[in-house]
Design a protein around this motif. Structure first.
Motif, PDB file in Angstrom:
ATOM      1  N   VAL A  84       0.836  -1.205   0.000  1.00 56.91           N
ATOM      2  CA  VAL A  84       0.000   0.000   0.000  1.00 56.91           C
ATOM      3  C   VAL A  84       0.870   1.254   0.000  1.00 56.91           C
ATOM      4  O   VAL A  84       0.590   2.217  -0.729  1.00 56.91           O
ATOM      5  CB  VAL A  84      -0.946   0.002   1.221  1.00 56.91           C
ATOM      6  CG1 VAL A  84      -1.684   1.335   1.325  1.00 56.91           C
ATOM      7  CG2 VAL A  84      -1.947  -1.129   1.115  1.00 56.91           C
ATOM      8  N   ILE A  85       1.923   1.263   0.807  1.00 62.87           N
ATOM      9  CA  ILE A  85       2.813   2.428   0.864  1.00 62.87           C
ATOM     10  C   ILE A  85       3.425   2.700  -0.509  1.00 62.87           C
ATOM     11  O   ILE A  85       3.426   3.848  -0.993  1.00 62.87           O
ATOM     12  CB  ILE A  85       3.920   2.203   1.910  1.00 62.87           C
ATOM     13  CG1 ILE A  85       3.326   2.205   3.321  1.00 62.87           C
ATOM     14  CG2 ILE A  85       4.996   3.296   1.792  1.00 62.87           C
ATOM     15  CD1 ILE A  85       4.291   1.722   4.378  1.00 62.87           C
ATOM     16  N   ALA A  86       3.943   1.668  -1.165  1.00 60.19           N
ATOM     17  CA  ALA A  86       4.559   1.845  -2.479  1.00 60.19           C
ATOM     18  C   ALA A  86       3.551   2.352  -3.500  1.00 60.19           C
ATOM     19  O   ALA A  86       3.836   3.285  -4.268  1.00 60.19           O
ATOM     20  CB  ALA A  86       5.169   0.521  -2.942  1.00 60.19           C
ATOM     21  N   LEU A  87       2.372   1.756  -3.506  1.00 56.17           N
ATOM     22  CA  LEU A  87       1.344   2.136  -4.471  1.00 56.17           C
ATOM     23  C   LEU A  87       0.875   3.568  -4.252  1.00 56.17           C
ATOM     24  O   LEU A  87       0.795   4.371  -5.190  1.00 56.17           O
ATOM     25  CB  LEU A  87       0.169   1.167  -4.383  1.00 56.17           C
ATOM     26  CG  LEU A  87      -1.013   1.444  -5.311  1.00 56.17           C
ATOM     27  CD1 LEU A  87      -0.577   1.335  -6.768  1.00 56.17           C
ATOM     28  CD2 LEU A  87      -2.148   0.467  -5.031  1.00 56.17           C
ATOM     29  N   MET A  88       0.569   3.915  -2.989  1.00 55.44           N
ATOM     30  CA  MET A  88       0.015   5.242  -2.721  1.00 55.44           C
ATOM     31  C   MET A  88       1.066   6.336  -2.842  1.00 55.44           C
ATOM     32  O   MET A  88       0.746   7.472  -3.216  1.00 55.44           O
ATOM     33  CB  MET A  88      -0.617   5.254  -1.339  1.00 55.44           C
ATOM     34  CG  MET A  88      -1.833   4.348  -1.229  1.00 55.44           C
ATOM     35  SD  MET A  88      -3.021   4.558  -2.590  1.00 55.44           S
ATOM     36  CE  MET A  88      -3.587   6.224  -2.284  1.00 55.44           C
ATOM     37  N   ALA A  89       2.329   6.033  -2.548  1.00 58.81           N
ATOM     38  CA  ALA A  89       3.385   7.024  -2.751  1.00 58.81           C
ATOM     39  C   ALA A  89       3.521   7.345  -4.234  1.00 58.81           C
ATOM     40  O   ALA A  89       3.722   8.509  -4.620  1.00 58.81           O
ATOM     41  CB  ALA A  89       4.702   6.508  -2.176  1.00 58.81           C
ATOM     42  N   MET A  90       3.399   6.325  -5.068  1.00 60.47           N
ATOM     43  CA  MET A  90       3.470   6.529  -6.508  1.00 60.47           C
ATOM     44  C   MET A  90       2.275   7.346  -6.997  1.00 60.47           C
ATOM     45  O   MET A  90       2.433   8.294  -7.775  1.00 60.47           O
ATOM     46  CB  MET A  90       3.518   5.182  -7.222  1.00 60.47           C
ATOM     47  CG  MET A  90       3.643   5.278  -8.728  1.00 60.47           C
ATOM     48  SD  MET A  90       3.937   3.652  -9.471  1.00 60.47           S
ATOM     49  CE  MET A  90       2.491   2.739  -8.901  1.00 60.47           C
ATOM     50  N   VAL A  91       1.072   7.007  -6.519  1.00 58.90           N
ATOM     51  CA  VAL A  91      -0.130   7.751  -6.902  1.00 58.90           C
ATOM     52  C   VAL A  91      -0.030   9.200  -6.444  1.00 58.90           C
ATOM     53  O   VAL A  91      -0.362  10.142  -7.188  1.00 58.90           O
ATOM     54  CB  VAL A  91      -1.387   7.078  -6.315  1.00 58.90           C
ATOM     55  CG1 VAL A  91      -2.617   7.957  -6.519  1.00 58.90           C
ATOM     56  CG2 VAL A  91      -1.615   5.712  -6.945  1.00 58.90           C
ATOM     57  N   ALA A  92       0.429   9.408  -5.200  1.00 67.78           N
ATOM     58  CA  ALA A  92       0.554  10.764  -4.676  1.00 67.78           C
ATOM     59  C   ALA A  92       1.550  11.581  -5.482  1.00 67.78           C
ATOM     60  O   ALA A  92       1.337  12.772  -5.745  1.00 67.78           O
ATOM     61  CB  ALA A  92       0.979  10.711  -3.207  1.00 67.78           C
ATOM     62  N   GLY A  93       2.651  10.937  -5.896  1.00 66.05           N
ATOM     63  CA  GLY A  93       3.640  11.651  -6.689  1.00 66.05           C
ATOM     64  C   GLY A  93       3.128  12.032  -8.063  1.00 66.05           C
ATOM     65  O   GLY A  93       3.331  13.164  -8.523  1.00 66.05           O
ATOM     66  N   VAL A  94       2.444  11.113  -8.727  1.00 65.70           N
ATOM     67  CA  VAL A  94       1.923  11.369 -10.073  1.00 65.70           C
ATOM     68  C   VAL A  94       0.842  12.445 -10.052  1.00 65.70           C
ATOM     69  O   VAL A  94       0.769  13.302 -10.926  1.00 65.70           O
ATOM     70  CB  VAL A  94       1.378  10.066 -10.687  1.00 65.70           C
ATOM     71  CG1 VAL A  94       0.625  10.348 -11.979  1.00 65.70           C
ATOM     72  CG2 VAL A  94       2.519   9.081 -10.931  1.00 65.70           C
ATOM     73  N   THR A  95      -0.021  12.411  -9.029  1.00 70.60           N
ATOM     74  CA  THR A  95      -1.139  13.361  -8.953  1.00 70.60           C
ATOM     75  C   THR A  95      -0.797  14.624  -8.179  1.00 70.60           C
ATOM     76  O   THR A  95      -1.650  15.503  -8.039  1.00 70.60           O
ATOM     77  CB  THR A  95      -2.355  12.685  -8.294  1.00 70.60           C
ATOM     78  OG1 THR A  95      -1.988  12.247  -6.967  1.00 70.60           O
ATOM     79  CG2 THR A  95      -2.828  11.493  -9.102  1.00 70.60           C
ATOM     80  N   ARG A  96       0.434  14.710  -7.671  1.00 71.61           N
ATOM     81  CA  ARG A  96       0.889  15.863  -6.896  1.00 71.61           C
ATOM     82  C   ARG A  96      -0.044  16.161  -5.729  1.00 71.61           C
ATOM     83  O   ARG A  96      -0.436  17.310  -5.483  1.00 71.61           O
ATOM     84  CB  ARG A  96       1.030  17.089  -7.790  1.00 71.61           C
ATOM     85  CG  ARG A  96       2.072  16.908  -8.898  1.00 71.61           C
ATOM     86  CD  ARG A  96       2.227  18.153  -9.740  1.00 71.61           C
ATOM     87  NE  ARG A  96       3.231  17.958 -10.780  1.00 71.61           N
ATOM     88  CZ  ARG A  96       3.575  18.883 -11.679  1.00 71.61           C
ATOM     89  NH1 ARG A  96       2.971  20.082 -11.657  1.00 71.61           N
ATOM     90  NH2 ARG A  96       4.502  18.632 -12.588  1.00 71.61           N
ATOM     91  N   ALA A  97      -0.383  15.149  -5.003  1.00 75.05           N
ATOM     92  CA  ALA A  97      -1.276  15.295  -3.859  1.00 75.05           C
ATOM     93  C   ALA A  97      -0.571  16.042  -2.729  1.00 75.05           C
ATOM     94  O   ALA A  97       0.647  15.897  -2.551  1.00 75.05           O
ATOM     95  CB  ALA A  97      -1.726  13.916  -3.374  1.00 75.05           C
ATOM     96  N   PRO A  98      -1.299  16.845  -1.970  1.00 75.07           N
ATOM     97  CA  PRO A  98      -0.686  17.597  -0.867  1.00 75.07           C
ATOM     98  C   PRO A  98      -0.332  16.680   0.310  1.00 75.07           C
ATOM     99  O   PRO A  98      -1.114  15.816   0.694  1.00 75.07           O
ATOM    100  CB  PRO A  98      -1.781  18.591  -0.467  1.00 75.07           C
ATOM    101  CG  PRO A  98      -3.057  17.923  -0.869  1.00 75.07           C
ATOM    102  CD  PRO A  98      -2.736  17.154  -2.122  1.00 75.07           C
ATOM    103  N   TRP A  99       0.851  16.894   0.875  1.00 73.53           N
ATOM    104  CA  TRP A  99       1.289  16.115   2.026  1.00 73.53           C
ATOM    105  C   TRP A  99       0.862  16.809   3.318  1.00 73.53           C
ATOM    106  O   TRP A  99       0.524  17.998   3.302  1.00 73.53           O
ATOM    107  CB  TRP A  99       2.807  15.943   1.989  1.00 73.53           C
ATOM    108  CG  TRP A  99       3.247  15.046   0.867  1.00 73.53           C
ATOM    109  CD1 TRP A  99       3.591  15.427  -0.394  1.00 73.53           C
ATOM    110  CD2 TRP A  99       3.363  13.617   0.900  1.00 73.53           C
ATOM    111  NE1 TRP A  99       3.924  14.321  -1.161  1.00 73.53           N
ATOM    112  CE2 TRP A  99       3.799  13.198  -0.391  1.00 73.53           C
ATOM    113  CE3 TRP A  99       3.165  12.648   1.879  1.00 73.53           C
ATOM    114  CZ2 TRP A  99       4.023  11.870  -0.715  1.00 73.53           C
ATOM    115  CZ3 TRP A  99       3.390  11.311   1.567  1.00 73.53           C
ATOM    116  CH2 TRP A  99       3.818  10.942   0.283  1.00 73.53           C
ATOM    117  N   PRO A 100       0.816  16.092   4.423  1.00 72.21           N
ATOM    118  CA  PRO A 100       0.458  16.733   5.699  1.00 72.21           C
ATOM    119  C   PRO A 100       1.303  17.972   5.947  1.00 72.21           C
ATOM    120  O   PRO A 100       2.505  17.999   5.680  1.00 72.21           O
ATOM    121  CB  PRO A 100       0.740  15.632   6.726  1.00 72.21           C
ATOM    122  CG  PRO A 100       0.526  14.358   5.965  1.00 72.21           C
ATOM    123  CD  PRO A 100       1.030  14.637   4.581  1.00 72.21           C
TER     124      PRO A 100
END
Length: 285
Positions: free
Chosen positions: A44-60
């Motif tokens: 899950v960590i690997a998948l969501m880190a990749m998704v967050a990077g591609v979509t430029r999601a905001p981090w805490p």
């Protein structure tokens, strides 16, 4: 999101969440519980880190926010899932495991009034009590049918984890991006689970097709789909309403467990499930 679709999300959450017990039952013959969960968390960590990077999601936004989200992850994923998987690995039937943690709504109602200042009206208390009675009937009916107290104790720990985790998230971090939030939740959970697994398990896995299917289902359907829905519900509903949904999980789990594994329930147990469903209806505002 339209009101019609929003109203369907709680039922979708119940359906997806209930399949987690089935995924555990399928995968646990091929790996010890914490080893299985550690692999799931890392995926899950690997998948969501990749998704967050591609979509430029905001981090805490700050270390404090990271801390709060991480604590919810340890409770909702680490303690809850660790307890459920360990209980099932010790012989607790999947349907019974879901029923034990199904007591959560009653505990959450108490905590919601104390910690969150939410008002729990008489109708809701009646519904929560009926749900508790229904869960109790089913557990009583199944006691002595192949499992004992040693299998129940981890499930009770899971119950505490999901209850405290839901209340903590509602109070301290009810809103965060689901992509980066998943990474923030699962990172400390993976570290803690890995340490405990290293000291208590042999970390061996039987990479069968059944195990890979169970792992994929738990990663994509549960850790991404159901958890994202739970986060949405926490943002848009009160704690008692969210918790009352968990009374519907045991009947769904029991039906699937009956179809796949032949786990049987008597008429006495079915009456308990009906009480639980009625309790949810009364507890919802």
């Amino acid at each position: 999101m339209t009101h019609r679709y929003a109203r369907a999300l709680p039922l979708l959450f119940v359906l997806l969440w209930s399949t987690g017990f089935i995924g555990a039952r399928l995968g646990l013959p091929h790996a010890e519980p914490l080893t299985f969960l550690l692999i799931r968390y890392l995926a899950v960590i690997a998948l969501m880190a990749m998704v967050a990077g591609v979509t430029r999601a905001p981090w805490p936004a700050s270390p404090v926010v990271w801390l709060h989200i991480g604590v919810t992850g340890l409770l909702v994923h680490g303690v809850y899932l660790g307890g459920v998987f360990t209980a099932i690995s010790k012989g607790l039937p999947a349907g019974v495991a879901s029923l034990v943690v199904g007591v959560q709504p009653l505990l959450t109602a108490v905590g919601a009034g104390w910690l969150l200042g939410e008002t729990v009206v008489r109708r809701q208390w009646m519904g929560l009590a009926l749900g508790f009675l229904g869960v109790g009937l089913v557990v009583f009916d199944k006691l002595g049918t192949g499992f004992g107290v040693a299998a129940l104790l981890p499930a009770l720990l899971a119950l505490v984890g999901i209850t405290v985790g839901t209340l903590y998230q509602k109070r301290y971090c009810p809103s965060f991006d689901w992509r980066t939030g998943a990474v923030a939740q699962f990172l400390p959970t993976a570290v803690a689970t890995g340490l405990v697994a290293y000291w208590t398990e042999d970390l061996r896995v039987d990479w069968t097709g059944e195990f890979l299917f169970a792992l994929g289902w738990l990663v994509f359907v549960l850790s991404l789909g159901a958890i994202s829905l739970l986060n949405w519900l926490i943002r848009h509903s009160n704690a008692v309403n969210i918790a009352s949904l968990f009374y519907l999980v045991p009947p769904c789990t029991a039906l699937v467990a009956w179809a796949l594994f032949g786990e049987s329930f008597s008429g006495f147990a079915m009456a308990g499930m009906a009480l639980a469903v009625w309790g949810v209806y009364l507890a919802r505002k």
